[in-house]
Design a protein around this motif. Structure first.
Motif, short mmCIF file in Angstrom:
data_model
loop_
_atom_site.label_atom_id
_atom_site.label_comp_id
_atom_site.label_asym_id
_atom_site.label_seq_id
_atom_site.Cartn_x
_atom_site.Cartn_y
_atom_site.Cartn_z
N HIS A 1 0.80 -1.24 0.00
CA HIS A 1 0.00 0.00 0.00
C HIS A 1 0.82 1.27 0.00
O HIS A 1 0.25 2.36 0.11
CB HIS A 1 -0.92 0.04 1.22
CG HIS A 1 -1.99 -0.98 1.21
ND1 HIS A 1 -3.21 -0.77 0.61
CD2 HIS A 1 -2.03 -2.23 1.69
CE1 HIS A 1 -3.95 -1.85 0.75
NE2 HIS A 1 -3.26 -2.76 1.41
N ASN B 1 -7.76 -0.13 -6.45
CA ASN B 1 -8.71 -0.04 -5.34
C ASN B 1 -10.11 0.34 -5.81
O ASN B 1 -10.31 0.83 -6.93
CB ASN B 1 -8.25 1.03 -4.34
CG ASN B 1 -7.07 0.59 -3.49
OD1 ASN B 1 -6.42 1.40 -2.84
ND2 ASN B 1 -6.80 -0.70 -3.47
N GLU C 1 1.34 8.80 -3.71
CA GLU C 1 0.06 8.26 -3.23
C GLU C 1 -0.20 6.96 -3.97
O GLU C 1 -0.42 6.95 -5.17
CB GLU C 1 -1.07 9.26 -3.51
CG GLU C 1 -2.40 8.92 -2.87
CD GLU C 1 -2.37 9.04 -1.34
OE1 GLU C 1 -2.04 8.04 -0.67
OE2 GLU C 1 -2.66 10.14 -0.85
N GLY D 1 -5.16 6.08 -3.28
CA GLY D 1 -6.23 6.98 -2.85
C GLY D 1 -7.54 6.23 -3.03
O GLY D 1 -7.69 5.40 -3.95
C1 7GP Z 1 -2.82 3.78 1.88
C2 7GP Z 1 -2.23 4.56 0.72
O1 7GP Z 1 -1.51 5.68 1.21
C3 7GP Z 1 -3.38 5.01 -0.18
O2 7GP Z 1 -2.87 5.67 -1.31
C4 7GP Z 1 -4.21 3.81 -0.60
O3 7GP Z 1 -5.35 4.23 -1.29
C5 7GP Z 1 -4.65 3.02 0.62
O4 7GP Z 1 -3.52 2.65 1.40
C6 7GP Z 1 -5.40 1.77 0.26
O5 7GP Z 1 -4.67 1.00 -0.65
N1 7GP Z 1 -1.78 3.34 2.80
C7 7GP Z 1 -2.05 3.29 4.10
O6 7GP Z 1 -3.11 3.62 4.57
C8 7GP Z 1 -0.98 2.80 4.96
O7 7GP Z 1 -1.15 2.69 6.14
C9 7GP Z 1 1.22 2.13 5.25
O8 7GP Z 1 0.15 2.49 4.39
C10 7GP Z 1 1.43 0.67 5.26
#
Ligand code: 7GP
Length: 798
Positions: A353, A448, A636, A639
Motif C-alpha cells: 500500500h 482499489n 500516493e 487513494g
Molecule cells: C494507503 C495509501 O496511502 C493510499 O494511497 C491507498 O489508497 C490506501 O492505502 C489503500 O490502498 N496506505 C495506508 O493507509 C498505509 O497505512 C502504510 O500504508 C502501510
C-alpha cells in the motif's frame, strides 16, 4: 423487499422486545442510547439468518475460502449500513418514528469504530462488504482494539490527542466466541527433540475471538469479521493476591491485555516498538491456527491447503504469516521443509500500500530473534534457500541486521499486488525491481475501489434517489450501470435535480458547520474539500499556501469578481509527526485570520474540522464541489477518497498520481482539473539543485505567500512560528510544493471560472458520477477472486 418471514416479528416489535428483555428497560425510562441498542439488536436478529445460511452454504460447497488478514478495519458505524443492506431503512425509520423518536438521532448515537488509521483500513472495510455482496466465502481477521484511533481536538489550533473509547459502550454487533481461543507464545527457546525443532515460549497470552457479521447488499450473503482480544491465560496471580499484593496480582492480565489495547496511530512509520511486533504476531498466529482448524474440519489432506484456502496479507503487518505457516506445517505437522514452504507460498498473497521508505517495515534481527526465536531461524532458512536459487541477483530478506518484511512477504507470496496501475508499475521499477526480475508475473495490479452502498446509496440519499429514479436501482449492486445515466444527462429536469441535491447537501453541511463550529458559510460558495491523513506527501501545505496567495490577491483587488470558496480541511496527524502537526496549526491560524478579514471573507473562508473519521467523511463527501487530490506524483499509492468524491459528483483538482490517473481516464480529461509534474518529472526535478528557490524566484505570488507566513501574518503574536515550514519549503522541499505551486494556482483559477458556469459545472459533476462505476470495490474484489485467489462466488445469484 425486506427479509422478513413468518418467524420474524415486525421491526417495531423487535425493538420493544429487545428494549425489555435485552436492555432491561421500560419504554417510559429508555434513553436514546437504550433505543439505539434495542434497534441494533432487532436489526442484528435479521442478519443472523443470512449469516447461518452463508456458513452452511460454504461448508456444503467445500469451496475455497478467502482470509483477509489486516491490522486495521476502519468500519465506522454499522447500524445504518446494516439497515441499508438488509433493505430495512424505510421500515426502521417508520418504526423508530412511530415510537416518537428522531431516527437520525438514533443513528448518530452509535460510536464510530475507528479500528484503523486511514486508507488501508477503510479499504479493508469496503472489501469485507464487497466480499459479502459477491457471496465469496471469506473471513476478515484483525485485532479488537480497546482504543481505536485517537480522538483529535484543537487547542489554540494545535492538535490534541485523547484516547478513543468506542468499547466503553456495549458493542452490539459482535458475538463473543470463548470456545475459539488460542494460546500465543513469545520468547523462550528452541530445541531439537526427536529430529524436530520445538519452540518453548517463555510467555503466552490467550487470543479470544469476537465475531461481527458483515452483511452484503440485499442480505445475499453474510461473512464474518473475527477480531482477536488478548487476555492473560491465568487472569489473576492468586498466590500474589493472597500475599497481599493486590495490584501486582493483576499485572499478568494487564501485560496481556496491552497487546490489544491500542491501535498504533502511525500509518507511515513503523512504531519501532516491541509491542507492535507482538500485536502483529498475536493476531496473525491466532488467525492461522483458526484457519487450519477450520481446514482440518473440512478437508483431510494438508497438501490441499492452497486449493482450499487463499490468505491475503494487507500490507506487511501480517507478514509473519509466512514463517508461522511454515512452522505449523514443518515443525508441528512434520512436512518436509521445502514442501512446507511451497504450500505456504501458494496459499499466501501480499498487497503493498505504499512505497514510502519510512513505511516499509523492517525489524531488527535481535528483536525478532528474542521475541520469535523459531521464526527468525525459519526466516533465515527461507531467505537463504531463495537466494541460493538465484545466486546472480539475490535479494535478501535479512540484510544489514534487519528483517525486511516487504521482501519476506514477496518471497512467501503467490501473488503480490499494487493498488493502482501507476503504483504497481512503480513497484516493479523501484522497491521490488530485483524480486520482480526473479519472479516476473508475480506482481499484479488491482486498482482499489469503494463500496457504493455506503459511499453513495447510504451517505447521499438525495443523489442516490435521483439516480434510481432515472435508471432504476440496479446500479447499487452493479455500479457500472451508472453509465446508463449518461444518455439522460441532457435532460434539463435531471440536471436541475442533480444540482438541487448538491445544493441541499451543502445547505445541510453549512447548517451543521454553523451549529457545531460557529462558522457561517454560504451554501452557494464552492465547497473545496481536502480530507485525509495529514502528511507532507499529501501536501495540505500546498493547499493552504494557495489559500494565502488567493487571500492576498483578493485583498489587492477585492472587486475582481472572485468565485466564493470555502476550503474545508480534516485529517489527523500521527502524534509523533511534528511537521504534520505544524501544518494543522498553520491551517487553523490561516483560518482565523482569513475568516476574520472583512474584505476577503465574502470570497474565501477556511475551516479545519476536528476528528476526521468515517462518519465525518459521510457528511462531507456528498456536499463537496471540489476534491483536492494533490499529492506529489509517485507518492500516493492509490487513494480511495478520490473515488468517493468523483462518485458523489465532485470535480477533482489533482496530480497524475495513484488512482487519479485512472479516474481521469474514466471521467474524461475535460472533467478533471489536472496540474503538476508527473512521477518521472518529479524525480528529475528533485535532482535540480535549488529547485525550490528557482520556483520561488519565478513566481512573485508564491514568494509573497511564503513571505507572509514567514513574517507572521497569520501568527502575529509569534512571528517565527512557521519558520520550520517556510525554511523547509524554501530549502529542501522534498515534496516539491514550490515547484508545483504555479501550475496549481493556474488549475485553481480554471476551477473558479468553471464554477461560475453553473450549468456546465453540473454537467461535469454528473459525468463524474456517471463514469465512476468502475471504482466499485465489487469490481476490485472480482479482480482479486479471479487473478489472485482463484475463488468463486457461491451466491444465490452467482
Ligand atoms: C494507503 C495509501 O496511502 C493510499 O494511497 C491507498 O489508497 C490506501 O492505502 C489503500 O490502498 N496506505 C495506508 O493507509 C498505509 O497505512 C502504510 O500504508 C502501510
Amino acid at each position: 423487499m425486506t427479509y422478513q418471514d413468518a418467524r420474524t416479528p415486525g421491526l417495531q416489535d423487535g425493538i420493544l422486545h429487545h428494549l425489555t428483555y435485552t436492555i432491561g428497560k421500560d419504554a417510559a425510562h429508555a434513553t436514546l442510547h437504550d433505543w439505539r441498542l434495542a434497534l441494533s439488536f432487532a436489526v442484528r436478529d435479521r442478519i443472523v439468518d443470512s449469516w447461518f445460511a452463508s456458513t452452511r452454504a460454504s461448508y456444503e460447497a467445500g469451496a475455497k475460502r478467502v482470509y483477509y488478514l489486516s491490522m486495521e478495519f476502519l468500519i465506522g458505524r454499522l447500524l445504518g449500513d446494516a439497515l441499508v443492506n438488509l433493505r430495512l431503512d424505510g421500515e426502521a425509520k417508520a418504526a423508530v418514528e412511530g415510537l416518537g423518536l428522531d431516527f437520525d438521532a438514533v443513528l448518530h448515537d452509535e460510536p464510530d469504530a475507528a479500528l484503523g488509521n486511514g486508507g488501508l483500513g477503510r479499504l479493508a472495510a469496503c472489501f469485507l462488504e464487497s466480499l459479502s455482496t459477491l457471496a465469496c466465502p471469506a473471513m476478515g481477521y484483525g485485532i479488537r482494539y480497546e482504543h481505536g484511533l485517537f480522538r483529535q481536538s484543537f487547542d489554540n489550533g494545535r492538535q490534541v490527542e485523547a484516547p478513543e473509547t468506542w468499547l466503553q459502550q456495549r458493542h452490539v454487533w459482535e458475538f463473543e466466541r470463548p470456545e475459539a481461543a488460542y494460546s500465543i507464545g513469545f520468547g523462550g527457546h528452541v530445541a531439537e527433540q526427536d529430529g524436530r525443532m520445538v519452540w518453548t515460549p517463555a510467555e503466552a497470552v490467550l487470543a479470544e475471538a469476537y465475531d461481527t457479521p458483515v452483511v452484503g447488499w440485499e442480505a445475499r450473503w453474510t461473512n464474518t469479521l473475527r477480531l482477536w482480544a488478548a487476555r492473560a491465560i491465568d487472569p489473576l496471580d492468586l498466590a500474589r493476591f493472597n500475599h497481599g499484593d493486590h495490584v501486582g496480582a493483576a499485572v499478568p492480565e494487564m501485560l496481556a491485555r496491552a497487546i490489544s489495547r491500542v491501535l498504533y496511530p502511525d500509518d507511515t512509520t513503523e512504531a519501532g516498538k516491541e509491542l507492535r511486533l507482538k500485536q502483529e504476531y498475536f493476531f496473525t498466529a491466532a488467525s492461522l491456527h483458526d484457519i487450519l482448524r477450520r481446514f482440518d474440519s473440512e478437508h483431510g489432506d494438508i497438501r490441499l491447503l492452497p486449493e482450499k484456502v487463499a490468505i491475503q496479507l494487507n500490507d506487511t503487518h501480517p507478514a509473519i504469516a509466512g514463517p508461522e505457516l511454515v512452522r505449523l506445517l514443518h515443525d508441528t505437522r512434520g512436512l518436509p521443509f521445502d514442501e512446507a514452504v511451497d504450500i505456504a507460498r501458494r496459499t499466501l498473497n501480499y498487497t503493498n500500500h505504499t512505497l514510502l521508505p519510512e513505511a516499509l517495515e523492517k525489524w531488527p534481527v535481535p528483536l525478532m530473534a528474542r521475541l520469535l526465536p523459531r521464526h527468525m531461524m525459519l526466516i533465515e532458512r527461507i531467505d537463504a534457500d531463495h537466494a541460493a536459487r538465484f545466486p546472480a541477483r539475490a535479494t535478501h530478506a535479512v540484510a544489514d541486521g534487519e528483517v525486511n518484511m516487504g521482501a519476506l512477504s514477496f518471497i512467501m507470496a503467490n501473488r503480490v499486488n499494487g493498488v493502482s496501475a501507476l503504483h504497481t508499475g512503480l513497484m516493479k521499477q523501484t522497491v521490488f525491481a530485483d524480486l520482480h526480475a526473479l519472479h516476473p508475473g508475480r506482481i499484479v495490479n488491482q486498482t482499489n475501489g469503494v463500496t457504493p452502498r455506503r459511499w453513495l446509496h447510504a451517505c447521499n440519499p438525495r443523489l442516490a434517489g435521483i439516480i434510481t429514479g432515472t435508471i432504476g436501482e440496479g446500479w447499487i449492486g452493479d455500479l457500472e450501470r451508472l453509465a446508463e445515466l449518461e444518455p439522460h444527462l441532457g435532460d434539463a429536469g435531471l440536471q436541475q435535480a442533480i444540482a438541487g441535491a448538491k445544493r441541499a447537501n451543502k445547505a445541510d453541511l453549512a447548517d451543521w458547520i454553523g451549529a457545531t463550529h460557529g462558522l457561517s458559510v454560504d451554501p452557494d460558495a464552492m465547497f473545496d474539500v481536502q480530507i485525509k491523513r495529514i502528511h507532507e506527501y499529501k501536501r495540505q501545505h500546498l493547499n493552504i499556501l494557495e489559500a494565502v496567495a488567493l487571500w492576498q490577491a483578493i485583498r489587492a483587488n477585492p472587486d475582481a469578481g472572485w468565485t466564493p470558496r470555502i476550503k474545508i480541511f480534516a485529517g489527523k496527524a500521527a502524534p509523533g509527526y511534528v511537521f504534520a502537526k505544524k501544518i494543522i496549526r498553520l491551517v487553523n491560524d490561516v483560518a482565523a485570520v482569513l475568516n476574520a478579514d472583512p474584505v476577503t471573507s465574502r470570497y474565501l473562508k477556511v475551516i479545519f474540522l476536528p476528528n476526521y473519521n468515517v462518519t465525518l467523511a459521510e457528511r462531507l463527501i456528498p456536499a463537496a464541489d471540489l476534491s483536492e487530490q494533490i499529492s506529489t506524483a509517485g507518492k500516493e499509492a492509490s487513494g480511495t477518497g478520490n473515488m468517493k468524491f468523483a462518485l458523489n459528483g465532485a470535480l477533482t483538482v489533482g496530480t497524475l498520481d495513484g488512482a487519479n490517473v485512472e479516474i481521469r481516464d474514466h471521467v474524461g480529461a475535460e472533467n478533471f482539473f489536472l496540474f503538476g509534474m508527473t512521477a518521472e518529472e518529479v524525480v528529475a526535478r528533485r535532482a535540480v539543485e535549488g529547485h525550490a528557490g528557482q520556483a520561488i524566484a519565478a513566481d512573485p505570488r508564491l514568494a509573497a505567500a511564503l513571505a507572509a507566513i514567514h513574517d507572521g501574518a497569520v501568527s502575529p503574536g509569534d512571528p517565527t512560528r512557521y519558520h520550520d515550514i517556510t525554511g523547509n519549503l524554501r530549502g529542501p522541499d522534498y515534496f516539491l510544493v514550490c515547484s508545483d505551486f504555479a501550475d496549481y494556482w493556474r488549475a485553481q483559477r480554471e476551477v473558479d471560472a468553471a464554477y461560475r458556469d453553473a450549468a456546465h459545472w453540473t454537467r461535469m459533476a454528473a459525468l463524474n458520477t456517471a463514469r465512476s462505476g468502475w471504482f466499485s470495490s465489487d469490481r476490485t474484489i472480482r479482480g482479486y477472486m479471479a487473478e489472485i485467489w482463484g475463488a468463486a462466488s457461491l451466491g444465490p445469484r452467482a
